[in-house]
Motif scaffolding. Structure first.
Motif, PDB file in Angstrom:
ATOM      1  N   ARG A 117      41.444  42.139 -68.204  1.00  0.00           N
ATOM      2  CA  ARG A 117      40.571  42.978 -67.375  1.00  0.00           C
ATOM      3  C   ARG A 117      40.321  42.263 -66.058  1.00  0.00           C
ATOM      4  NH1 ARG A 117      36.762  47.249 -68.098  1.00  0.00           N
ATOM      5  NH2 ARG A 117      37.439  47.359 -70.276  1.00  0.00           N
ATOM      6  N   ALA A 140      40.044  49.202 -73.290  1.00  0.00           N
ATOM      7  CA  ALA A 140      40.198  50.325 -72.368  1.00  0.00           C
ATOM      8  C   ALA A 140      41.564  50.966 -72.504  1.00  0.00           C
ATOM      9  CB  ALA A 140      39.975  49.859 -70.929  1.00  0.00           C
ATOM     10  N   THR A 147      38.699  51.609 -63.345  1.00  0.00           N
ATOM     11  CA  THR A 147      38.719  50.258 -63.888  1.00  0.00           C
ATOM     12  C   THR A 147      40.099  49.653 -63.713  1.00  0.00           C
ATOM     13  OG1 THR A 147      37.056  50.887 -65.534  1.00  0.00           O
ATOM     14  CG2 THR A 147      38.324  48.884 -65.974  1.00  0.00           C
ATOM     15  N   VAL A 190      36.310  56.221 -69.020  1.00  0.00           N
ATOM     16  CA  VAL A 190      35.554  55.224 -68.261  1.00  0.00           C
ATOM     17  C   VAL A 190      34.666  55.951 -67.259  1.00  0.00           C
ATOM     18  CG1 VAL A 190      37.261  53.392 -68.537  1.00  0.00           C
ATOM     19  CG2 VAL A 190      37.457  54.982 -66.617  1.00  0.00           C
TER      20      VAL A 190
END
Length: 251
Positions: free
Chosen positions: A56, A77, A107, A103
């Protein structure tokens, strides 16, 4: 930043060394509940194993950018399928990146692909000769993945000499113009501004000025949008589906 890293790494390699993998494209976007494909090509004369890992990206596009391991399981995710596989010499494999839960704002993640030694307990299907293949010089390829919210909004405002993104979508800002009356001065930018982040403007807007912002959105590819702002903290958010003025529609 990634391209600079890969270029520097290549310069350190012996002149006879070649990348054992090629990955395309290097940037994708994924809507919630949907998938996007990444093609992994073998540049090796030997079969090899490939592993995909997900990171991430925190504070992407800023000086504070850093990467952390992405959570596994239900908190993740995205899912990468397959995350490990055998790749025949000269072959290719389509890997799917699937967005899981929706989300709230765009992201950024990075999926890394690298060749790894085979494991005795690997659960991937073996290619002929893969068990005896060895991994030599190996480049790690990082694909930037932008996961999009279901109802994205582009919301810009100018506060002092700062352009703030108060929406839920990443803005690929191309240039900004400082306009007073009929005179405009253009300033190239070429920066990504993610939700909640800000971009220092290369000028101090006058109180009577207009600031034209030219930008791209992840799902729109090379299409350019434009919004005109006043130097005020009360600038209203403009939803994406209100179709900001289209400047260019490139193939």
């Amino acid at each position: 930043m990634l391209l600079r890293y890969l270029t520097a790494l290549c310069l350190l390699l012996p002149v006879h060394a070649r990348a054992n993998l090629d990955v395309h494209p290097m940037r994708i976007h994924v809507d919630a509940g949907k998938a996007a494909g990444v093609r992994v090509h073998s540049q090796s004369a030997l079969p090899q194993y490939v592993r995909a890992t997900v990171k991430r990206v925190l504070h992407p596009g800023t000086a504070r950018e850093q990467e952390i391991d992405e959570a596994a399981g239900e908190a993740a995710a995205v899912a990468v399928m397959p995350s490990r596989f055998a790749l025949a010499a000269g072959g290719s494999r389509l890997v799917r990146v699937i967005a899981l839960d929706p989300v709230a704002q765009e992201t950024a993640l990075r999926v890394y692909f690298e060749a790894v030694p085979p494991l005795e307990d690997t659960d991937v299907a073996e290619a002929p000769g893969a068990a005896s293949a060895t991994v030599g010089v190996s480049l790690v390829w990082g694909v930037l993945v932008n996961v999009l919210p279901p109802q994205g909004r582009a919301a810009l405002e100018v506060q002092g000499n700062t352009l703030r993104n108060g929406g839920s979508l990443r803005l690929g800002v191309l240039k900004v113009e400082h306009c007073v009356a009929s005179s405009c001065e253009a300033h190239p930018v070429e920066r990504s501004v993610y939700p909640g982040d800000a971009l220092p403007l290369p000028f101090q807007p006058r109180a009577d000025a207009r600031v034209n912002v030219y930008y791209r959105l992840s799902r729109d590819g090379y299409r350019e949008h434009q919004q005109t702002l006043r130097p005020s903290s009360d600038t209203a958010a403009a939803p994406v589906d209100e179709s900001p003025e289209l400047i260019e529609d490139a193939a």
